[in-house]
Structures are given as C-alpha cells and as structure tokens.
Write a protein that holds these residues in place. Structure first.
Motif, short mmCIF file in Angstrom:
data_model
loop_
_atom_site.label_atom_id
_atom_site.label_comp_id
_atom_site.label_asym_id
_atom_site.label_seq_id
_atom_site.Cartn_x
_atom_site.Cartn_y
_atom_site.Cartn_z
N GLU A 1 -0.37 3.86 -39.87
CA GLU A 1 -1.09 2.94 -38.99
C GLU A 1 -1.25 1.58 -39.66
O GLU A 1 -1.43 1.49 -40.88
CB GLU A 1 -2.48 3.49 -38.66
N ILE A 2 -1.19 0.56 -38.85
CA ILE A 2 -1.52 -0.77 -39.34
C ILE A 2 -2.59 -1.30 -38.41
O ILE A 2 -2.45 -1.19 -37.19
CB ILE A 2 -0.28 -1.70 -39.28
N THR B 1 -4.54 2.44 -30.50
CA THR B 1 -3.18 2.77 -30.04
C THR B 1 -2.19 2.10 -30.97
O THR B 1 -1.35 2.75 -31.53
CB THR B 1 -2.91 2.35 -28.59
N GLN B 2 -2.35 0.81 -31.15
CA GLN B 2 -1.53 0.19 -32.17
C GLN B 2 -1.86 -1.27 -32.40
O GLN B 2 -2.55 -1.90 -31.62
CB GLN B 2 -0.06 0.33 -31.84
N MET B 3 -1.32 -1.76 -33.51
CA MET B 3 -1.44 -3.17 -33.82
C MET B 3 -0.27 -3.87 -33.12
O MET B 3 0.82 -3.33 -33.07
CB MET B 3 -1.32 -3.33 -35.33
N PHE B 4 -0.53 -5.02 -32.59
CA PHE B 4 0.56 -5.72 -31.92
C PHE B 4 0.64 -7.16 -32.40
O PHE B 4 -0.33 -7.71 -32.90
CB PHE B 4 0.35 -5.72 -30.40
N SER B 5 1.78 -7.76 -32.27
CA SER B 5 1.87 -9.20 -32.42
C SER B 5 2.70 -9.76 -31.28
O SER B 5 3.63 -9.11 -30.81
CB SER B 5 2.47 -9.62 -33.76
N ASN C 1 6.89 -5.09 -40.21
CA ASN C 1 6.05 -3.90 -40.10
C ASN C 1 6.65 -2.73 -40.87
O ASN C 1 5.92 -1.97 -41.50
CB ASN C 1 5.87 -3.50 -38.63
N GLN D 1 9.02 2.92 -35.77
CA GLN D 1 8.13 4.07 -35.77
C GLN D 1 8.01 4.58 -34.35
O GLN D 1 7.37 3.97 -33.51
CB GLN D 1 6.77 3.65 -36.35
N VAL E 1 7.92 -12.74 -27.26
CA VAL E 1 8.23 -11.48 -27.91
C VAL E 1 6.95 -10.73 -28.21
O VAL E 1 5.98 -11.30 -28.69
CB VAL E 1 8.98 -11.75 -29.24
N PHE E 2 6.96 -9.47 -27.91
CA PHE E 2 5.82 -8.60 -28.18
C PHE E 2 6.31 -7.46 -29.08
O PHE E 2 7.28 -6.78 -28.74
CB PHE E 2 5.28 -8.04 -26.88
N VAL E 3 5.69 -7.31 -30.22
CA VAL E 3 6.12 -6.24 -31.13
C VAL E 3 4.89 -5.46 -31.58
O VAL E 3 3.87 -6.05 -31.93
CB VAL E 3 6.83 -6.84 -32.37
N GLY E 4 5.00 -4.16 -31.53
CA GLY E 4 3.89 -3.32 -31.96
C GLY E 4 4.29 -2.51 -33.17
O GLY E 4 5.46 -2.40 -33.51
N ASN E 5 3.30 -1.95 -33.80
CA ASN E 5 3.57 -1.12 -34.98
C ASN E 5 4.26 0.17 -34.57
O ASN E 5 5.07 0.72 -35.31
CB ASN E 5 2.25 -0.82 -35.69
N ILE E 6 3.93 0.65 -33.40
CA ILE E 6 4.58 1.85 -32.90
C ILE E 6 5.44 1.44 -31.71
O ILE E 6 4.97 0.74 -30.82
CB ILE E 6 3.53 2.89 -32.50
N THR F 1 12.68 1.81 -39.90
CA THR F 1 12.47 0.52 -39.26
C THR F 1 11.63 0.62 -37.99
O THR F 1 10.82 -0.24 -37.70
CB THR F 1 13.82 -0.13 -38.94
#
Lengths: 371, 964
Positions: free
Chosen positions: B856-857, B658-662, B916, A87, A9-14, A85
C-alpha cells in the motif's frame, strides 16, 4: 485557457481494470466508440449532460492506456504474475488473461488446421471481410494461437497442461487451444467446402478425442506430446484385411448384421418401415466398411492424416446421410461394426489398435454427424 | 561506526532483449559503492539469468555509508563494442543503519533506465555489519530516525520535542553543465540521479548531526525539497523537528529514567518552529492564525565549493524565518507550528515562501504524573489511529473529562485580551460555548485538526486560486515586478478563502497550504485547506438559520448566497447542534448553545451578517465575476467528502483505503490573455480536474472520500499549466470483506490489540515456529493467514532464500538448454518459457501469494484500519524519466492518446506507474509492506514537440513502515 487538457492522466497504486472497457478494447473499438457505449450503459442521473462525454472519454483513454501497457505482458502471462510494475489483484489478473485469450470461434474456425505462419497471417484480411470483424482483432486471435503454438511446440509433457500452466488459462480454454495447436501442427484440412458446416466446437471435440487416445499427451513424460503414436499408425495398416479378404469381409458383415439384429430386438428400435430388419445394415455395409478401413490403413502417411476429417466425412458421414440414418442408427452401426471386427481371429491380435482407432473415429463421426 | 557492506547479486528476470539476432541477452551486473566497483560474471543467452554471485564486500566508514547510494548497474555484454546498459538501481542504505533494523535488505528490484523505464528485475541481498566506534569527532550520524509523517507513528511515543532543524546543500546541476552538450541524455540523467541520491544522503547525515547535538533521536515531519535552479545549480533543503521518541512497548519500563534526563530549557532556540501538524496532548495551549512570508530573490550561478553561495541562501532563508518569527511574536505566540518552506523558481527569479501557524506551546508538556499521561497518550493514539471514530470515543469518555477537554479546546482558540487592542486583522467575538472567552470569527491554520476539538458536521476542501499575467522579463526588473505582485496575490487568496469558507457556513480552515508559483508570463497562487465548523467559534450557519425564518431576501445576489449556504449547511450537516441530539456538545452543555440574548444572534441585522464577509471585502458594485466565482464552486458529489488532512472531518464510519492516486492535468493557455480570462480558465480547469477525479473514483465506488488531497501547480512552459493532484481514495469499510486475506488479518489481530494494548507482540513471538513449518502446510491449513503474512513480512529473507535455492537449479537447466541445443532459435523462442519444470511453478506460486498482499502507498500518515507496527525508514527518491521519441517509440500506446493531445500521455502514465513500482520494490526489500506519508513534490513534465522529446521529474518521499 483551453478547456480541454492535452495531458490528462490518472494513475493509482493499484491497477483497477474496468472489464466493460477491456472488452471493448479487445474488440479493437476506438476510444470514441467505447465512450459512447459506456455512456449508454451508465445510468447515473446525477451527472449533468455536458461534460459527461469528456469525462467518459478521458476515462476510456486511461483504461486503454492501462491495457496498452499490460499487453506485452499478456503475451507471457506467467510474467504478469510476478512482474512488479503493475499491482493487480489476483482475480483481475486471471480475468484479464482469460479474456485476452478468449477465442472467437468464428474467426479461429477460419484458420483451423492452417499453418500458423506469416503467410496465413497475411491472408487474414479475407477472414476479416468474411466475419465482419476488425482486422486487428483477427490478427490478435491469430497471434494468440501462434504464440501458444510456438511456446508449446517443443515442450515435453502434456499439451493441455503446458498450455494451462504457461498461459495461466482455465482448463476448458486450454483444451480449445490444445485443439488449435494440434490441428495446426498436423495441418488437418478443415477448410474444404464440405466441412464448412462444421463449427469450431466440432473440431475442438474431435481433436480432444484424437489427442486423448492417439497421442501420448496424457502421460506426463513424453518428449513429443503432439505426435500421433507412429507404432499405432503402423499397426493400423494391417486392418486392411477386413476388406481385402472376401471371406473375412463376409464374416465381418454377417457378424455385424447379427449384432445389429440382436440390438434391434433388445431395444425394439422404432422406424420399422423401410428400415425394418437389418436390410439397411446389409445394404450400406460394403461402402462404409471400405471407407472406414481405407482411412485406417492409410493413416500412416502424414498426408492422409491431414485428410482425416474430410475422409470420414465423405466416406462415412455422407453415405449414412444419404441413407437417411439418424445419429442413433449411425452409432449402433459403428458399435456393431467395431465389436464384430474384434471377434474375428485375424483382428484379435490387433484388438488394442483396432479399439483405439474405431472408438475415437466413432466419437468423431458422431460429433460431426448432423442431420 | 564504520561498517562492512556486503552485496550479492542472485538472479534476474524479464530482462529486455538486447541482441536482436538471437533475441537474447548476455547480462552481467556491476555493483558500485563509492569508488569501488565489482562485476559479476556474464550469464550468456538468457532473459532470466542466475548469477548467484559471491558476496561483494565494501569496507566503508559511516560517513560514506550515509552519503553514498549503492549503485547497481545491469549491462549486456558485447564482445566487440561497448557494453550496452540495461538499467540501474540506486539503493539508499540509510534504513539499514537503524539500530532496530535487521541490517539486511533483500528483494527484487526493478531495473530502471531513465530512457526506457523499467526493464526487468533483479534479485539481490545487501547486508551491513556495523562496528561499534565512539569517535567523538565523527561527522556521521547513523541510526537517527527520519520520519516524513507530520505526526508520530502510533508505534512510537514522543518523549520530548527539541525543535527545528534545517540544513541545505548546494551543487551544480549536471543537466546544466557544459559537458551536457557532449554526452547522451542517459548519461546526464544518471549523473543527476546519482548526485541527487548522494545529496539526499548527505543532507540527512548533516541533519542527523544537528539532532544529535540537540539531544534528540529522531526527526519528525521531515521535508526534503529539491530546488532546481537550472543554470544556478541545485539546492537540496531539509527541514524537520528534532524529537526524542521511544517505542510504546519500552516506554512502560524506561520512561521515568528518560524523562529525568531530558532538560526542558532547550526550547529557547533561534527558531521555535515545528514541522509537525499533530501534537501530543497538552503540547498546544493556544492556536493563533496562519502566518506566512515571501521573498523574491535573484539567482546567480553556483560554483561548487564556493561557500558564498551557501551563505547567500542561508541568509535568504534566515531572513524569511526571522520574519515568520516576528509575526509570531506580534501575535503573542511563542512558536510556529505546521511550518513549511517552499521555493518556486523560474529562470533566475526565485520566490521563497515560508508558512506556519502561530501558536503558544507548552514545551514542558512532558509527563507530570506518569499514569495520567499514559492514559491520555493512549487516548491520543486511539483517536489518531482511527480519527474518524472520534465522536464515539468522546461519547464513551466520562462527562468530567469531556468538560476538561472542552475547556481546553476552547482555550485553544482564545484571543488574549492584550491582542484585541492591537492593530490586528482578527475580528473577535465571544465564543458560543463560553461568552467570557473571546475567539476570532474565523480561523486559518496550517496544522491538522487537533484531536480534542469539537466541530459540527463534515469538513470539506476549500480552494482559492488567483493568477496574474506578467510581462516576460529578466534580472532585477523582473524580480522587482514579481515582488510587487505578491502582496496582491496574497490578499486575493485570503479574501477568496475567507469568503468561500464563510458562505459554506463554516468558520475554520485547517491544513492550509498556500503556494505561489512563478511562470515566465504568469504568477499563480493557490491556497487549499479543509474547512470545518468549529463549535467553539461563532457559528455562521446558525445565523443563516435565523435568516431562513425571516422573510426571504429580496436581492437576487443575496438570495443566491443564502441558497448556496443553505445547500452547504445541508450537504455538510452543519445544523446538528441546533437540532441537538447525537452531538455530544449539545448533550453535555445544552445551556451553552447560543441564547437569543447572546450578542451572537445579531437578530437586528442578520441578513447582513450572512453576507458580511463579502461586504467588507468587496463592495457590491465591484464585480459580478467575484460573486460568480464564489457561488459557482461545485460541491463534492452526493455523500462524498474531501479533505486535505489525514482524516475527513466528520466521517464517523471506519474507512478503508482503496488506493493512492495521482492525476496530471495539463492545459495550454494563451500567451497574451488578460487576467480575467486567465483567472476564469484557471478556475474552470481546477474544477474540471476535480470533476474528472471524482468521476474516476466513483466509477468503482459511488460513495468514496478523498483524504490528504494535495494540489500542485506547475508552470513548465510559457503557455502551459500543469495540475498534479494526489490523494488517498477511501471507502466506507464494508462489513463483508472483499479481500479476505487482508480483512482476516485485521480481524484476528484486533482483539489482541484491545486486550493487552501491545501491538502484535504475540504474533511476532510466534514467528519462529511458523518459519519451521512448511509453507505448503500453512497454506493448506489456511487457519491463520495472519501468521503467514507476519512471517512473510517481518522475515522477508527466509522465503527468498528458499526461492534462491530453486532458482539455482533452474538456472543451471537454463544454461544447459541454451548451450546444448546449439540452436539459439529454439532457446529464443522459449526464452520466456524456459523455466519449465515444477520448481518454477512453485516460485510462481509463491509470487502469487506475495501479490495477494498488495503493497500500500498512502499520503496519509497512518493506514486506515491497520496499525503501524514498525517504522523502517524514510524513502526519498528523485526519479527522472525521459524519452527522445514521444511519437514513434516502442512504448507508445497510440490507441490511448486523446485526439487533441500532444501524444505524451503514455509517457506520463508510464512514468507515474513506474515510480510507484520503484517505491513498492524498495518498501518490500526493506521488509515493509506500506509507504505512509507519501508525498510527491517537484513533479514536472517538460515536453518539446519539435524535438519529439519529453522529460518527467518526480520527487517522492515517504515512510517505509510495517503495518498489520
């Protein structure tokens, strides 16, 4: 150790949306199909062949997961804009919504004018067999229409504006939905065999004419924006005299023919051979006038409204076609016919009603008139 | 300072349908602080209720203010049965205690339920009125700043560094209490979240007390850890560095007074440890090597209130710290910097680890001559702020200062004479920059790359992994077994790292983080750091260059090594110095580049020197796998670089986040696989996970960089391995701005900063007249988007109040609708559209504007291309998410589950996304617009296929800041 992960799973803030994947998802493509398709599109030579399939697969799944999570919100697009939830950039939001609500004209054409209820939904498998689309895809198209139908059903104000506002759709798409809703609301019969030559666009255009002139939808302060003005329909009954009184009928006919002659003279219309003079006009006047007036005088019955399209098709379009008229000629005839009627003193007091009827009907006829 | 806490519940939106029949909800809200609970009225039949409650007032002493979270619970009223819970919100009001804060918090918060995730949002306002009270016996410590960042935010300046603070709390874990067998999972989760939230508050309060006693006013590099010891309970640990900071603006006026008052003799503490990773100039005088210590302990059940448990754990950590301190002294250093602590627990065995870098620091770094320091400090700021621009900064500075810097930076790595004679693992060689100074041939440190150090080319992440299977066991023998393993794992990791750095042609490793994770049948060690090629240390690639000129190597293995190194030299542009153009090193000191006579070139046996590392660690005949392991490391994709530091060393262009990712990647392994297969599997997985990551990031931007990459290995079950990777994805700052809003604001503010050096002051001053303007005007004029965003961010209240008024009218209409029509069906149908009328569209409009400025995070301690204006507070959230229907729940997304998966990808996706979202909501409500130093620790996914259950725990922390 296993080489494939069972969670990946890959989840980003945006939330970033891959619209190529999104379109595949909208078409209800399986993840494997989408993977293969995207792989074909991708022309990055740097990547080694093996493992590439996996990378695309996991990427597609991630995207599909995003879409799956967003879908409930897409049902209430205003919610998408102020939820917290996900962005998503404004541009993406707009695009996501308008793509989700993009109409498949072939599919939607099939249930135009039908009641948007469960039983129609159950019959979607026929449509999907006919259109070669996936059932779920057809269902989504149907559900979109039904959702919009239900949402705007009891709303006051302009139909189109309501749709545009509550579903955040572009104007042209809002008009398409307005047509679908309008046709379904009055249950216009669009599925007769004879009408099968007409496409989705034809109905949208016709509905647009009807909504614009026959309903109060354009004015903002109306409680029933979809209702066809009952006063207008009632008044329309009186135009019957155009065919019921022989004297009037003859006068109307003569005026029409004269007008046609004048016009012909002015424009020096070609096709002088068998259609020369005003012979054609005189010959077809009776059936056409009966048809046009007949439709008008019965419109107050809600059942007749449903048959509006089939009526104008059978009583106007078909006769004209058998006579071999082209669109221009049909237009000329209807213009003359309308203007002539207005000159009759009996119609004069009805002139507003008559105008409203005949102008819109003319537009509709021309829209569906094909060679 | 006791205070009065006032809470007002305004409205809700997007609530879930709680009554199936009417498809509506009768919602009300409970507000709880401490033991006092208030309730709002029930707002019937609406999914978008408006309560507009009165102000609920709580009178509390400050001790409680710090400890207790504000608890908001949204429920569905049920006349006949128990009310159904919709969800909860925990608000830590600590940031409101800060003197600088407006003591107000206002915004939409997602309503979070541990079983269903986010279910709607509510709008609320919290106000805090503090009364002055100077009780010297107080237990509280209000107003101390906690900063998670390992470097000071650029809006502050360190006045004085006091030293190490640490504290921990022990409690029973509700999940493992007997009562858990009786109650619902939701009740347990909520009990846990409540407890964790409270412990976080209490921990901070206690640490604050310590800081106060030390004379500081803030904690820097604050790290909080949750150790879930299952049956043994829960331990919350916090460590940090007590500092005195001041805002940059103030410093100009007040600094003299302050500096006089600080007493510099305080350094001689128990533990001279510093948790920061970047330091003010002159603080650091010599950097030695990374030191670490581990110990294995056996856990026993914690009983609340039993002071023994606390003492035991205290002594455990103290032992460890003593050991670290011992190492530090052995290296003739007086401090340990970049210090971290870590615990890995499996059943009743715990591995405690401490890690840091021995160093000599100068506690008297404080300004001697005010002016010069001012200068220097600003320089520090500049470099820190846009670390990637460092090369250009240096070329601008005068040659003289360059010389100084250089000399300083060289001394940083000097190995003292007395040390070279000791029995010491270091190999020392003269520095290429100055043959009179002895430096180690390879340097491992846990800190960030100091700003004034010169290096060549680019840096890259280097990772060593090693795992060993072990028999399942319990108690004493198991613990003994584990402790036997540790030195071997440690050795293997070091050996691998050393060689990997070396064959990349580099000579130093920064930001080293090595973690040993204990599982039931496996022990895994992973060490990660960013390798660079320091100019001051012997340069391996120059030797390899000379190899190149000689005849090609005969042995295939050597050939492989040579070609790998050559590839690295090219990829990471390590040859810059020898080509001697753009690098200031060679410009300023061409004579210092190694001459053929210098002992460095080793022309006699240069081939050996290239493989020297490998030779000394493992004989040739040893194992091919080892060599394969070293050589098969994949390098980042073309033009992309990765680092686990705040910056990507060597990237000169300015970058945009661009962004923070996990990323979570879970694989199963065979229970009884042998070490060899396990190790191969581990390597393959990590490599594959990285490949996936690069692939994702490069889909949108083919050239991108990862900074602050963090790897977290979790062994949640006896046959699965979870790899969690977080980081910041950066791209080169394109001159043509895509996101116009953001870019404009940056552009406009840049010249302001450049001119007067004060951050944003003019803008803030303008704020008031902006307020008085109509929003619409402002938008339509569009002449100063920056002003708009400033007013929005720093005064989150005013637009919200305006909004509030509107919601008011809407609410009444809503109510009218639902009651007058009588037909609830109509109301239900329109439940999402009931906000007809223009007022709502205005709100939407506003919301759209909000959305155009994303929150932004970032895991980095600063925001690229934007300046931190204010540090608002620290955010520490422990989030629990559970589901009892992995398959078959409403939330499941069946089309997106991998064919070979267990079906819980949707669950993880949602958990991470919602985490997030919770962070962003808190950031905005506190008046910030970004979270820096984001760190997610203790991420665990537990899944029981048989029970169809899954649970996800995530602990996130970071600094809420206002950036501009």
């Amino acid at each position: 150790m296993e080489s494939l992960p069972d969670v990946d799973v890959f989840v980003g803030n945006i939330v970033s949306i891959d619209f190529a994947a999104y379109e595949l998802w909208l078409e209800q493509a399986e993840a494997e199909e989408a993977r293969d398709y995207l792989m074909k599109l991708d022309k990055d030579e740097h990547k080694e062949k093996e493992g590439r399939e996996f990378l695309f697969y996991s990427y597609v799944l991630d995207q599909f997961r995003i879409f799956g999570m967003l879908e409930p919100m897409l049902h209430y697009p205003t919610m998408l804009a102020n939820q917290m939830t996900y962005q998503i950039s404004m541009d993406s939001q707009k695009l996501v919504i308008s793509k989700y609500y993009a109409l498949d004209e072939v599919v939607v054409r099939e249930f135009l004018g039908k009641k948007l209820n469960k039983s129609t939904r159950r019959d979607l498998d026929e449509i999907c067999a006919k259109t070669q689309k996936k059932l779920k895809y057809c269902q989504r198209q149907f559900d979109n229409c039904r959702r919009i139908f239900k949402a705007v059903e009891d709303m006051s104000g302009s139909l189109v504006k309501n749709i545009q506002k509550h579903f955040q759709l572009p104007l042209s798409l809002s008009w398409d939905y307005a047509a679908v809703v309008f046709l379904a609301n009055h249950r216009f019969d669009c599925s007769k065999r004879k009408l099968s030559c007409l496409g989705f666009r034809d109905f949208v255009e016709c509905s647009k004419f009807l909504i614009e002139s026959w309903t109060h939808s354009q004015t903002d302060c109306t409680d029933l924006p979809q209702e066809i003005d009952p006063e207008f329909l009632h008044d329309l009954r009186s135009v019957k005299i155009l065919v019921s009184e022989q004297k009037l009928f003859d006068k109307h006919k003569n005026t029409t023919v004269n007008k046609a002659r004048e016009l012909l003279h002015l424009s020096e219309l070609k096709g002088s051979d068998e259609l020369a003079g005003t012979q054609w006009c005189e010959a077809s006047f009776r059936p056409l006038s009966r048809g046009i007036v007949g439709i008008a005088s019965c419109l107050y019955k809600s059942k007749e409204i449903r048959d509006y399209f089939i009526d104008i098709f059978e009583k106007v379009v078909e006769p004209c076609r058998t006579c071999g008229w082209d669109k221009e000629r049909v237009n000329m005839f209807l213009q003359c016919y309308a203007a002539a009627a207005k000159q009759l003193p009996q119609i004069e007091q009805l002139s507003l009603t008559w105008d409203k009827y005949i102008k819109t009907t003319t537009k509709c006829i021309l829209q569906i008139y094909k060679k | 300072m006791p205070g009065r806490l006032k809470v007002r519940i305004i409205a809700g939106r997007h609530l879930p349908v709680m009554d199936r029949a009417s498809e509506l909800t009768d919602a009300f809200v409970e507000v709880k602080f401490g033991s006092l609970t208030y309730k709002t009225e029930v707002f019937p039949k609406s999914l978008n209720p408006t309560w507009n409650s009165e102000w609920f007032k709580f009178e509390v002493d400050d001790e409680h203010l710090q400890d207790e979270p504000l608890q908001i619970r949204v429920l569905d009223h049920d006349t006949y049965s128990a009310h159904d819970a919709i969800g909860k919100i925990y608000i830590d009001i600590d940031p409101l205690l800060d003197d600088e804060s407006s003591h107000v918090l206002c915004g939409w918060f997602p309503i979070y339920d541990t079983m269903h995730g986010i279910r709607g949002e509510i709008l609320l306002t919290v106000k805090l009125e503090l009364f002055a009270d100077a009780n010297q016996f107080k237990q509280s410590s209000c107003g101390f700043k906690f900063i998670c960042g390992v470097t000071v935010p650029e809006c502050y300046r360190i006045k004085y560094i006091h030293g190490f603070v640490h504290e921990f709390l022990v409690n029973e874990d509700p999940e493992y209490k007997w009562i858990d067998k009786l109650r619902t999972p939701r009740a347990t989760n909520e009990a846990r979240q409540r407890l964790f939230s409270k412990m976080t508050g209490e921990l901070q309060r206690r640490i604050g007390r310590k800081v106060e006693n030390m004379g500081g006013n803030a904690v820097l590099g604050y790290q909080q850890q949750f150790d879930i010891e299952e049956d043994s309970g829960i331990v919350v640990r916090g460590i940090g560095t007590a500092v005195t900071i001041e805002t940059r603006k103030k410093s100009r006026k007040k600094s003299t007074i302050r500096s006089a008052s600080s007493s510099p003799d305080k350094l001689t503490k128990d533990f001279p440890f510093y948790t920061m990773k970047s330091f003010p100039p002159r603080f650091l005088s010599r950097l030695s090597i990374a030191v670490n210590a581990h110990s294995v302990k056996l856990l026993e059940k914690i009983h609340t209130g039993n002071s023994e448990d606390v003492e035991t754990r205290d002594s455990w950590w103290n032992e460890l710290r003593q050991e670290i301190k011992g190492h530090c002294h052995a290296l003739a250093c007086n401090a340990v910097i970049g210090y971290t602590e870590h615990a890995s627990i499996c059943d009743d065995v715990v591995i405690l680890s401490a890690q840091g870098t021995a160093a000599t620091v100068n506690p008297l770094f404080c300004p001697v001559s005010q002016d010069k320091d001012e200068n220097c400090d600003d320089h520090f700021l500049q470099v820190n702020f846009s670390g990637s621009k460092r090369n250009s900064t240096f070329s601008e500075s005068t040659v003289q200062s360059l010389d100084e810097d250089k000399e300083d930076s060289l001394l940083l790595f000097e190995v003292p004479k007395e040390l070279t004679e000791l029995v010491c693992p270091m190999k020392c060689q003269p520095s290429p920059l100055n043959p009179n100074i002895l430096v180690p041939d390879m340097l491992f440190t846990t800190v960030h790359l100091p700003n004034d150090v010169l290096y060549i080319g680019k840096g890259t992440v280097v990772q060593a992994r090693f795992c060993r299977s072990k028999k399942k066991g319990q108690g004493e023998p198991n613990a003994a077994l584990v402790s036997e393993f540790l030195p071997f794992i440690e050795y293997e990791l070091h050996k691998r790292l050393y060689n990997k750095v070396k064959i990349r042609g580099m000579n130093a490793l920064f930001g080293l983080e090595s973690k040993i994770t204990l599982g039931e049948n496996i022990v895994v060690g992973v060490a990660t750091g960013t390798a660079v090629c320091l100019a001051a240390l012997p340069n391996i690639c120059q030797q390899s260059a000379s190899v190149e000129s000689k005849e090609p190597s005969t042995s295939s293995l050597e050939a492989r090594y040579t070609s790998f190194t050559r590839q690295c030299v090219e990829v990471f542009q390590l040859k810059q110095t020898t080509e001697a153009e753009c690098d200031p090193t060679s410009n300023a000191h061409p004579h210092l580049s190694p001459s053929p006579r210098s002992p460095l070139s080793l022309s006699m046996d240069d081939k050996r020197s290239l493989v020297i590392g490998i030779d000394e660690f493992s004989p040739h005949d040893d194992d091919d796998e080892f060599h394969d392991l070293l050589l098969n490391d994949s390098l980042p994709p073309p033009h992309c670089y990765i680092s686990n530091l705040d910056i990507c060393p060597g990237l000169n262009e300015s970058l945009t986040l661009t962004q923070m990712f996990s990323l979570l990647w879970r694989v199963r392994y065979d229970d009884d696989a042998n070490d060899k297969t396990l190790n191969e599997g581990l390597t393959r997985c990590c490599e594959q996970a990285m490949k996936t990551l690069w692939f994702r990031l490069r889909r949108n931007n083919p050239v991108c960089f990862i900074a602050k990459a963090r790897f977290l290995l979790v062994l949640a079950d006896d046959d699965e391995l979870q790899i969690w990777i977080t980081g910041a994805a950066l791209i080169p700052d394109t001159k043509a701005p895509k996101d116009s809003n953001k870019k404009i604001s940056f552009r406009n503010s840049a010249p302001v900063r450049a001119k007067n050096g004060l951050l944003q002051e003019p803008d803030l001053a303008k704020e008031d007249d902006v307020e008085s303007n109509d929003e619409g005007d402002m938008l339509s004029l569009g002449l100063d988007v920056r002003k708009f965003s400033a007013s929005f961010i720093s005064r989150p209240l005013s637009p919200l109040y305006r909004k509030l008024k509107r919601t008011n009218t809407v609410g009444s209409r809503n109510r009218y609708d639902s009651t007058s029509s009588g037909a609830s069906k109509t109301a239900a149908r329109n439940r999402h559209f009931s906000e007809g009328g223009s007022s709502i569209s205005d709100i939407d409009h506003r919301d759209l504007n909000e959305a155009s400025e994303p929150v932004e995070i970032t895991p980095m301690s600063y925001m690229c291309d934007r300046a931190t204006v204010r540090h608002i507070g620290v955010l520490n959230m422990f989030i629990i998410r559970e589901t009892t229907a992995v398959r078959g729940s409403d939330e499941e997304i069946p089309s997106a589950e991998p064919a070979h998966g267990t079906g819980c990808s949707w669950f993880v996706s949602r958990s991470l996304t919602e985490t997030n979202a919770l962070i962003r909501a808190h950031v905005v409500a506190l008046g910030g617009n970004a979270l820096t130093s984001y760190k997610s620790s203790h991420c665990v996914l537990k899944e029981s296929l048989a029970k169809n259950e899954a649970q996800c725990l995530i602990h996130v922390s970071g600094d809420v800041v206002l950036i501009h």
